[in-house]
Design an enzyme around this catalytic site. Sequence first.
Site, short mmCIF file in Angstrom:
data_model
loop_
_atom_site.label_atom_id
_atom_site.label_comp_id
_atom_site.label_asym_id
_atom_site.label_seq_id
_atom_site.Cartn_x
_atom_site.Cartn_y
_atom_site.Cartn_z
N SER B 150 0.85 -1.19 0.00
CA SER B 150 0.00 0.00 0.00
C SER B 150 0.89 1.25 0.00
O SER B 150 1.79 1.36 -0.84
CB SER B 150 -0.96 -0.05 1.20
OG SER B 150 -1.90 0.99 1.16
N ASP B 292 -8.62 -4.95 -6.49
CA ASP B 292 -8.26 -3.73 -5.75
C ASP B 292 -8.92 -2.52 -6.40
O ASP B 292 -8.66 -2.19 -7.54
CB ASP B 292 -6.73 -3.58 -5.76
CG ASP B 292 -6.22 -2.51 -4.80
OD1 ASP B 292 -6.99 -1.58 -4.47
OD2 ASP B 292 -5.06 -2.61 -4.39
N HIS B 322 -7.89 -4.25 -1.84
CA HIS B 322 -6.65 -3.58 -1.43
C HIS B 322 -6.08 -4.18 -0.13
O HIS B 322 -4.88 -4.11 0.10
CB HIS B 322 -6.91 -2.09 -1.25
CG HIS B 322 -5.66 -1.29 -1.04
ND1 HIS B 322 -4.76 -1.06 -2.06
CD2 HIS B 322 -5.15 -0.68 0.05
CE1 HIS B 322 -3.76 -0.34 -1.59
NE2 HIS B 322 -3.96 -0.09 -0.31
#
Lengths: 348, 348
Positions: B150, B292, B322
Amino acid sequence: MSLTPSPAHDAVAAAPEFCAFDAGAAPVSRAARRFVLDLRLDLRHAGSRSVVVRGEWIGPADAPVVLVAGGISANRHVSGAGGSEPGWWDAQVGPGRAIDTDRLRVLAIDWLGSDGSLDAPIDSADQADALAAVLDRLGVARVAAFVGASYGAMVGLQFAARHGHRLGRLVAISGAHRAHPYSSAWRALQRQCVALGRSEGGVSQGLALARQWAMLSYRTPEEFAERFDAPAVLDGEQARCAAEDYLESCGRRYAARWTSTAFLRLSESIDLHRVDPAAVRVPTTVVAIDEDRLVPLSDLQTLVESLGAPARLRQLRSRYGHDAFLKEEAAIADVLTEALAACAGGAA
Amino acid sequence: MSLTPSPAHDAVAAAPEFCAFDAGAAPVSRAARRFVLDLRLDLRHAGSRSVVVRGEWIGPADAPVVLVAGGISANRHVSGAGGSEPGWWDAQVGPGRAIDTDRLRVLAIDWLGSDGSLDAPIDSADQADALAAVLDRLGVARVAAFVGASYGAMVGLQFAARHGHRLGRLVAISGAHRAHPYSSAWRALQRQCVALGRSEGGVSQGLALARQWAMLSYRTPEEFAERFDAPAVLDGEQARCAAEDYLESCGRRYAARWTSTAFLRLSESIDLHRVDPAAVRVPTTVVAIDEDRLVPLSDLQTLVESLGAPARLRQLRSRYGHDAFLKEEAAIADVLTEALAACAGGAA
């Protein structure tokens, strides 16, 4: 006012005692007729209520009637044909358009709750019942078609399930038998934005913010990638993203036109919506957009497979996602022209 | 405090004048060492600043060093191995795990800005420079790998571009060379939730609401359809959706732990992020999740095609979108094990 039922299709235009023209509104096409009705409805979650329903119709008095309904921020003024005020669906509704007002009589209402005066839970079934009650008052026994998009498609499914004997054909664009759980969560958070604004004295800001979130759900990453392909920049000490001007402008315009009560009640109405597809026994065209993030294709596939009548799925692609019904004018016109071919006496 | 640089890998543990243990924090594993450093950094948008950087490392003093970094709400405590306080990535980091703390020395920091004391624009490049400065202080000339997920992947790309001569290999999970414009808009509206709360006296409510929106971006419609497959119900006079309890609980927990300043600065840091992939000349494994919604596959494909060094794309499917790096433990472990096989002397 309380109005007397009449069997005449054009009674609204002919008899002053039967309708009240909306004097406060902007000029309307010569061909369009606005009306205001006082109705008593048994609301699904809020008991028996007196409600005011505002409507408009346009098209020849003797033509087959088509109900048209859009999203929760749409209204009765679908076509501005001949008038100075544009309709929200001029691309599809008007003389020579896919929903041809030279050959069809188009009827639409302002949603129950849209004026902010009804602060109670409103269901898509209530909207369908309101439309049926309006038809009763206007003396319309049967409509040739119901064309609904977004929330309008949900209401169309309810109308078909509850008043199917009065309906010839349903076209449901980007609306399913249920609200998808992820989309419901998205709307629940929009309502929290309004609640935060309300509780803290920033009603308009909260409403504008909710609308910005709604816009994000109506559109797609693909469109944003094309329109706003720039890194965030610093505006003073704070980062500002490329899409923020656009979204804020959408939010401000919305908050200037709508009340928070209307938004909250219509938003939650989507989440209270549920129809048993098997109860829909009217020939139906379902239109799905691959990129729609709010009403996923999978739900519309389930809907088509479960309907209680012949059904067809028209699957389109659009970078506008849920808003394709407003933006993909040619593709939607094709779908509508085909679906409505039989409505005006097969003269399509 | 200002600390003297030292070339010894374990100087932090050995020399009190070199580190300050974080007395206020929860108990830490015997094997883990926490440190607090005062650093002067030239921030990209905010000039020269004195900052406090809190870090932790775990693993043998003579083992190859691996930098590990997670999302904006992750922290230095990646592994709770041997201690009572769980780490945020225990599934991947610990003895015998894919990032094996018996054979690797794992180093992580609390993000610049995460304590809320730095109220200025922070860039992913600043985080990379902070890590480089920490390595200088700890006397670590070179690290075997940077594993970032991330926001941590964004910082990893910056570290590789700016300090690539010190890096052996990069693993970038669910983070690209840019923030996607749609995701940037999503975060901008989260920041507006905080701003609305702040301006109206409801700071904690605004922050909790922003976190709920973030949760929606981290997860997927597929997961929500499984977990929250129930229609909205009326709670008194208002509709309540099936996911609301879950989301509100996420929001409340977040708001209890974080300040609005930390959230705002780290959130906008993602949107200020941009790296030229060609400047990354370190062998890289990019991990993409099909579902995602925040970091679309297409951006990670572009990244892999444009990197300035051998690169591999590992494409996974996950209903957690995600958040797959936290939830898909086996699949992520496989990717990490393979990517890091060479780091601990090929003894994988």
